[in-house]
Design an enzyme around this catalytic site. Structure first.
Site, short mmCIF file in Angstrom:
data_model
loop_
_atom_site.label_atom_id
_atom_site.label_comp_id
_atom_site.label_asym_id
_atom_site.label_seq_id
_atom_site.Cartn_x
_atom_site.Cartn_y
_atom_site.Cartn_z
N TRP A 323 1.37 -0.68 0.53
CA TRP A 323 -0.50 -0.06 0.00
C TRP A 323 0.98 1.26 0.52
CZ3 TRP A 323 -0.46 4.14 3.73
CH2 TRP A 323 -1.80 4.55 3.61
N HIS A 324 1.89 0.87 0.83
CA HIS A 324 3.28 2.11 0.67
C HIS A 324 3.64 3.03 -1.07
CE1 HIS A 324 2.01 1.92 4.92
NE2 HIS A 324 2.05 2.50 5.30
N GLY A 325 4.02 1.89 -1.34
CA GLY A 325 4.24 1.85 -2.68
C GLY A 325 4.72 1.07 -3.54
#
Length: 473
Positions: A323-325
């Site tokens: 989700w973060h990258g």
């Protein structure tokens, strides 16, 4: 617009002035327009994505609530989830997965012709798609009622204080505040002032002064670094990302308080956690609870035995990392946190949080806090590194001689000067179990606190204005 810019505060002053003069319904309409201006100031073209997500979820939730057929309800839920994940997947992950697939096919000897596109990542897309999607899921589950007016729901999705970096609010919490008239009393103003000033202190004084140290270390070849520089770079980033993200969350909550809203707390002194699960009850709370409620529990949670629980933890944290990258280091970061959660459970060290384990000795508590802090710091190396090669290189360097340099002395001094007071503030609120405790003290103490924060904002401006780190997610 950046919260730490004069442009934003001029914008917010105009919003606040209009807000005071308007009746409730007109306030909502004005806030919706202001939210779109706020987001469109970055790139107006991406307003279409927010509008698409808003329109699809509004229609889908209405259809889910009105239908008597389970199959039809499920179809509309799938439409909502597919639309939001489709938007997020295309803009955030298309380039990553096609590039990786292309490299794999070429390594296997195939002539790949996959379309690799350089796509601009819309700011805050991970936040508002998750917020909008959770609304439809909650309506499907019967945990919230669908919004009666499209404009009210549109404001819920795009409310500008928390639009681009959270917290990810649930419809059951934020929508009722939109639907009901709001007032701002003296207490709300006082709380908002404290949150805004403390948020700017965290962002501008702590995070932005740590940024040059972190950037200097992580931009250099690992062969040029010493073990001490690697360690100071990781410590500095631990407080950069904490000051940056908690600063944003505090400012967002403070701005909302001045508008009569009460957003959820997104941080609760995370570096005083005693275990991985305790850390995730304190860090980015809106995301960790979102992943728990909509992913971990949907996978089966802790039902089905120990091995299934471990599987669900690992899948949840791996997807949370992704989700973060769109990069392998974020996947590794998620896997690492999954292993931490599993490891602490196996070792029997994950029995509670640091506020509920009253029988624990102070010595043991401190040891667990120090251990957890350093395990988290290691995860920040995985998070901040530009590549897997940089991670392995810095780990190899950290295992060598200490190599204390004048730069390390300077950086350690800056770290103590700026992060030290932040830790003291967190320690006080942790001991009192009250995040608003600093404004419940005597007037003299409050004046001293506000004066210190304001003076540091003036005396210690960062070398350059930094964007909020989580804008890239």
């Amino acid at each position: 617009m950046l919260f730490n810019s004069f442009v934003f505060w001029g914008f917010f002053a105009a919003v606040l002035l209009l807000y005071r003069w308007l009746p409730h319904r007109s306030q909502n309409h004005m806030l919706l327009v202001a939210s779109y201006i706020f987001y469109g100031y970055w790139d107006y073209r991406f307003l279409s994505l927010i509008l698409l997500s808003t329109a699809v979820d509004y229609v889908a939730a209405k259809a889910v609530a009105s239908s008597q057929h389970q199959g039809e309800r499920r179809t509309w839920l799938v439409v909502s989830i597919a639309t939001n994940l489709g938007i997020l997947g295309f803009f955030k992950y298309w380039g990553f997965f096609t590039a990786e697939a292309d490299a794999l096919l070429q390594a296997m000897g195939f002539n790949s012709a996959l379309p690799v596109l350089n796509i601009i990542l819309p700011i805050g897309i991970s936040f508002y798609t998750f917020q909008s999607m959770s609304y439809t899921i909650d309506v499907y589950r019967g945990q919230t009622k669908p919004a009666g007016r499209f404009l009210d729901f549109a404001l819920y999705v795009s409310f500008f204080p928390q639009l681009v970096a959270g917290p990810i609010e649930r419809s059951s919490r934020l929508l009722p505040q939109i639907l009901q008239p709001r007032t701002v009393d003296r207490q709300a103003f006082h709380e908002g002032l404290y949150l805004i000033i403390s948020g700017l202190f965290r962002k501008v004084v702590v995070a932005d002064n740590m940024a040059p140290i972190v950037n200097s270390i992580f931009s250099r070849p690992t062969s040029e670094l010493t073990a001490a520089e690697v360690m100071i770079g990781v410590y500095a980033f631990a407080f950069q990302i904490y000051g940056d993200f908690s600063g944003y969350s505090n400012i967002a909550k403070g701005i909302a308080r001045w508008l009569g809203f009460d957003l959820m707390w997104n941080f609760r002194n995370p570096y005083f956690a005693i275990s991985p699960s305790d850390f995730w009850r304190r860090w980015h709370i809106s995301l960790s609870t979102w992943l728990r409620d909509y992913l971990y529990i949907a996978l089966g949670g802790n039902r089905g035995g120990r091995l299934m629980t471990f599987r669900n933890l690992m899948l949840t944290m791996t997807l949370g990392g992704l989700w973060h990258g769109a990069a392998w280091n974020f996947v590794v970061w998620g896997v690492y946190h999954g292993l931490l959660l599993i490891g602490y459970r196996i070792a029997g060290l994950d029995g509670g949080d640091s506020t509920s384990t009253n029988k624990m000795s102070q010595f043991k508590r401190v040891l667990l806090i120090v251990l957890m802090f350093h395990l988290i710091c290691f995860s920040w190396l995985l998070f901040r590194a530009d590549s897997m090669e940089q991670i392995t290189g810095m780990l190899a360097t950290a295992g060598g001689g200490l190599g204390w340099t004048p730069f390390v002395t300077y950086s350690a001094t800056m770290l103590l000067l700026f992060a030290g007071p932040l830790l003291v503030l967190d320690y006080v609120t942790e001991r009192k179990n009250d995040l608003y405790y600093p404004i419940r003290t005597s007037g003299t103490t409050q004046i001293g606190m506000f004066a210190y924060m304001m003076l540091t904002l003036i005396i210690f401006p960062p070398p350059a204005t930094q964007e909020f780190i989580y804008f890239q997610f």
